[in-house]
Motif scaffolding. Sequence first.
Motif, PDB file in Angstrom:
ATOM      1  N   TYR A 198       0.894  -1.230  -0.081  1.00 27.95           N
ATOM      2  CA  TYR A 198      -0.030  -0.062  -0.102  1.00 27.95           C
ATOM      3  C   TYR A 198       0.901   1.260   0.163  1.00 27.95           C
ATOM      4  CZ  TYR A 198      -3.922  -3.000   0.669  1.00 27.95           C
ATOM      5  OH  TYR A 198      -5.049  -4.202   0.379  1.00 27.95           O
ATOM      6  N   LEU A 199       2.144   1.271   0.569  1.00 32.70           N
ATOM      7  CA  LEU A 199       2.838   2.199   0.486  1.00 32.70           C
ATOM      8  C   LEU A 199       3.411   2.471  -1.046  1.00 32.70           C
ATOM      9  CD1 LEU A 199       4.630   4.498   1.758  1.00 32.70           C
ATOM     10  CD2 LEU A 199       6.703   2.955   2.388  1.00 32.70           C
ATOM     11  N   SER A 200       3.613   1.427  -1.676  1.00 33.89           N
ATOM     12  CA  SER A 200       3.979   1.769  -3.202  1.00 33.89           C
ATOM     13  C   SER A 200       2.811   2.191  -3.903  1.00 33.89           C
ATOM     14  CB  SER A 200       4.247   0.226  -3.695  1.00 33.89           C
ATOM     15  OG  SER A 200       3.412  -0.580  -4.030  1.00 33.89           O
ATOM     16  N   LEU A 201       1.630   2.019  -3.649  1.00 34.28           N
ATOM     17  CA  LEU A 201       0.515   2.460  -4.301  1.00 34.28           C
ATOM     18  C   LEU A 201       0.359   3.989  -4.015  1.00 34.28           C
ATOM     19  CD1 LEU A 201      -2.271  -0.219  -4.533  1.00 34.28           C
ATOM     20  CD2 LEU A 201      -0.436   0.342  -6.219  1.00 34.28           C
ATOM     21  N   SER A 202       0.415   4.249  -2.751  1.00 38.88           N
ATOM     22  CA  SER A 202       0.394   5.623  -2.177  1.00 38.88           C
ATOM     23  C   SER A 202       1.409   6.545  -2.791  1.00 38.88           C
ATOM     24  CB  SER A 202       0.651   5.398  -0.695  1.00 38.88           C
ATOM     25  OG  SER A 202      -0.292   4.978  -0.059  1.00 38.88           O
ATOM     26  N   TYR A 203       2.604   6.018  -2.993  1.00 38.65           N
ATOM     27  CA  TYR A 203       3.750   6.759  -3.698  1.00 38.65           C
ATOM     28  C   TYR A 203       3.106   7.046  -5.273  1.00 38.65           C
ATOM     29  CZ  TYR A 203       6.991   6.322  -0.083  1.00 38.65           C
ATOM     30  OH  TYR A 203       7.981   6.560   1.168  1.00 38.65           O
ATOM     31  N   LEU A 204       2.473   5.956  -5.957  1.00 40.29           N
ATOM     32  CA  LEU A 204       2.009   6.196  -7.144  1.00 40.29           C
ATOM     33  C   LEU A 204       1.052   7.218  -7.085  1.00 40.29           C
ATOM     34  CD1 LEU A 204       1.845   5.310 -10.029  1.00 40.29           C
ATOM     35  CD2 LEU A 204       0.207   3.095  -9.170  1.00 40.29           C
ATOM     36  N   LYS A 205       0.076   6.903  -6.261  1.00 43.09           N
ATOM     37  CA  LYS A 205      -1.096   7.906  -6.309  1.00 43.09           C
ATOM     38  C   LYS A 205      -0.623   9.442  -6.084  1.00 43.09           C
ATOM     39  CE  LYS A 205      -5.618   8.449  -4.451  1.00 43.09           C
ATOM     40  NZ  LYS A 205      -6.807   7.686  -3.630  1.00 43.09           N
ATOM     41  N   ASN A 206       0.471   9.750  -5.139  1.00 47.12           N
ATOM     42  CA  ASN A 206       0.949  10.932  -4.993  1.00 47.12           C
ATOM     43  C   ASN A 206       2.207  11.503  -6.037  1.00 47.12           C
ATOM     44  OD1 ASN A 206       0.503  12.745  -2.966  1.00 47.12           O
ATOM     45  ND2 ASN A 206       2.559  12.674  -2.240  1.00 47.12           N
ATOM     46  N   LYS A 207       2.286  10.617  -7.150  1.00 49.21           N
ATOM     47  CA  LYS A 207       3.105  10.867  -8.196  1.00 49.21           C
ATOM     48  C   LYS A 207       4.868  10.812  -7.768  1.00 49.21           C
ATOM     49  CE  LYS A 207      -0.349  13.628 -10.400  1.00 49.21           C
ATOM     50  NZ  LYS A 207      -0.800  14.764 -11.415  1.00 49.21           N
ATOM     51  N   GLU A 208       5.161  10.060  -6.628  1.00 49.01           N
ATOM     52  CA  GLU A 208       6.451  10.131  -6.365  1.00 49.01           C
ATOM     53  C   GLU A 208       6.836   8.497  -7.020  1.00 49.01           C
ATOM     54  OE1 GLU A 208       7.044  11.530  -2.024  1.00 49.01           O
ATOM     55  OE2 GLU A 208       5.020  11.311  -1.929  1.00 49.01           O
ATOM     56  N   TYR A 209       6.959   8.849  -8.311  1.00 50.96           N
ATOM     57  CA  TYR A 209       7.290   7.328  -8.806  1.00 50.96           C
ATOM     58  C   TYR A 209       8.702   6.819  -8.491  1.00 50.96           C
ATOM     59  CZ  TYR A 209       3.831   9.633 -11.554  1.00 50.96           C
ATOM     60  OH  TYR A 209       2.595  10.522 -11.812  1.00 50.96           O
ATOM     61  N   SER A 210       9.699   7.687  -8.268  1.00 53.39           N
ATOM     62  CA  SER A 210      10.900   7.161  -7.909  1.00 53.39           C
ATOM     63  C   SER A 210      11.107   6.446  -6.550  1.00 53.39           C
ATOM     64  CB  SER A 210      11.962   8.224  -8.001  1.00 53.39           C
ATOM     65  OG  SER A 210      11.706   9.104  -6.861  1.00 53.39           O
ATOM     66  N   LYS A 211      10.045   6.646  -5.803  1.00 55.86           N
ATOM     67  CA  LYS A 211       9.778   5.923  -4.590  1.00 55.86           C
ATOM     68  C   LYS A 211       8.907   4.678  -4.443  1.00 55.86           C
ATOM     69  CE  LYS A 211      10.391  10.244  -1.525  1.00 55.86           C
ATOM     70  NZ  LYS A 211       9.984  11.032  -0.535  1.00 55.86           N
ATOM     71  N   ALA A 212       8.209   4.923  -5.480  1.00 52.71           N
ATOM     72  CA  ALA A 212       7.269   3.614  -5.691  1.00 52.71           C
ATOM     73  C   ALA A 212       8.014   2.443  -6.415  1.00 52.71           C
ATOM     74  CB  ALA A 212       5.973   3.902  -6.655  1.00 52.71           C
ATOM     75  N   LEU A 213       8.784   3.066  -7.260  1.00 52.62           N
ATOM     76  CA  LEU A 213       9.524   1.837  -8.092  1.00 52.62           C
ATOM     77  C   LEU A 213      10.207   0.893  -7.468  1.00 52.62           C
ATOM     78  CD1 LEU A 213      10.253   3.591 -11.212  1.00 52.62           C
ATOM     79  CD2 LEU A 213       9.211   1.584 -11.210  1.00 52.62           C
ATOM     80  N   PRO A 214      11.196   1.361  -6.360  1.00 56.30           N
ATOM     81  CA  PRO A 214      12.239   0.398  -5.472  1.00 56.30           C
ATOM     82  C   PRO A 214      11.174  -0.662  -4.722  1.00 56.30           C
ATOM     83  CG  PRO A 214      12.962   2.464  -5.408  1.00 56.30           C
ATOM     84  CD  PRO A 214      11.406   2.501  -6.100  1.00 56.30           C
ATOM     85  N   LEU A 215      10.258  -0.209  -4.103  1.00 54.54           N
ATOM     86  CA  LEU A 215       9.036  -0.665  -3.504  1.00 54.54           C
ATOM     87  C   LEU A 215       8.432  -2.098  -4.239  1.00 54.54           C
ATOM     88  CD1 LEU A 215       7.346   1.315  -0.984  1.00 54.54           C
ATOM     89  CD2 LEU A 215       8.636  -0.811  -0.342  1.00 54.54           C
ATOM     90  N   MET A 216       7.962  -1.783  -5.501  1.00 56.05           N
ATOM     91  CA  MET A 216       7.329  -2.576  -6.438  1.00 56.05           C
ATOM     92  C   MET A 216       8.344  -3.557  -6.941  1.00 56.05           C
ATOM     93  SD  MET A 216       5.095  -0.093  -9.197  1.00 56.05           S
ATOM     94  CE  MET A 216       3.750   0.651  -8.266  1.00 56.05           C
ATOM     95  N   GLU A 217       9.606  -3.235  -7.214  1.00 56.96           N
ATOM     96  CA  GLU A 217      10.627  -4.179  -7.594  1.00 56.96           C
ATOM     97  C   GLU A 217      10.949  -5.164  -6.575  1.00 56.96           C
ATOM     98  OE1 GLU A 217      13.592  -1.494  -9.208  1.00 56.96           O
ATOM     99  OE2 GLU A 217      12.632  -1.411 -10.957  1.00 56.96           O
ATOM    100  N   LYS A 218      11.048  -4.569  -5.164  1.00 59.47           N
ATOM    101  CA  LYS A 218      11.365  -5.447  -4.331  1.00 59.47           C
ATOM    102  C   LYS A 218      10.125  -6.648  -3.899  1.00 59.47           C
ATOM    103  CE  LYS A 218      11.432  -5.606   0.874  1.00 59.47           C
ATOM    104  NZ  LYS A 218      11.333  -4.850   2.294  1.00 59.47           N
TER     105      LYS A 218
END
Length: 249
Positions: free
Chosen positions: A202-222
């Motif tokens: 949910y943190l990765s999706l929150s970053y996505l929703k907040n347009k913080e893609y560079s923070k979302a990507l490492p979590l998604m890849e993990k």
Amino acid sequence: MDETLYNDELLIRYLDGELSAEEKTALEERLHTDKALQEQLVHLQVAVQAVKYLGTTERVQAVHAEMMKELKATNKGKVVPFSKLVRYTMAVAASILVLFVGVRLYLNAQLSPEKLYNESFVDFNVSAARGSNENFSEIEKHYQQKAYEAVIGDVRSVNMDAKDSLLVGLAYLHQNRTPQAIGIFQRLANSANNFQQDAEFYLSLSYLKNKEYSKALPLMEKIKNTPSHLYREYVTEKVIEKTKKLNDK
């Protein structure tokens, strides 16, 4: 004039860039809230791409017909110059390239963080949660009822465990209070608890929703690279690829 026809005319002028600044602003405000108008716009965009595709197909067919005409002439002893064959080949390639670029631009235009978030979001199942029992907390009861404001209000009156904290974060997310959700998910994702993996997702999706893609990507890849992760099946290569495209825009 029929409202649908009027909207079609307005949307076509919008796509062609013919609206005044005031008209464009007014239309975009309507598009923000009017789902029927949004669908009408998408249908027109698809129609535009179809017309472009048809035009490209007809150009390729015309070039092919001309080339075949020249080739048939060789049966009568006429030699087709090599330069003409090259020109025909390049014309076909150029037409296909125009189509490819047009389709790619159209698909990229359809990509948005809101759409990708909605496609990727999977809600938390309270009743199936690890460690759940029949004695639900007030926060769990309110979350099951989708009473998200009540969930947030419960924070002041109860001692929360990790699951309750996760639900409060999700309630903030449902209420579009994304920064507050991020703060809660960060704390859960960075500490040892039974809902750490839920918080990571949910943190990765929150970053996505907040347009913080560079923070979302490492979590998604993990998540994607951890075979035992609870949410691995929801973070697909396509989701990661789309997030990368948003990050590159």
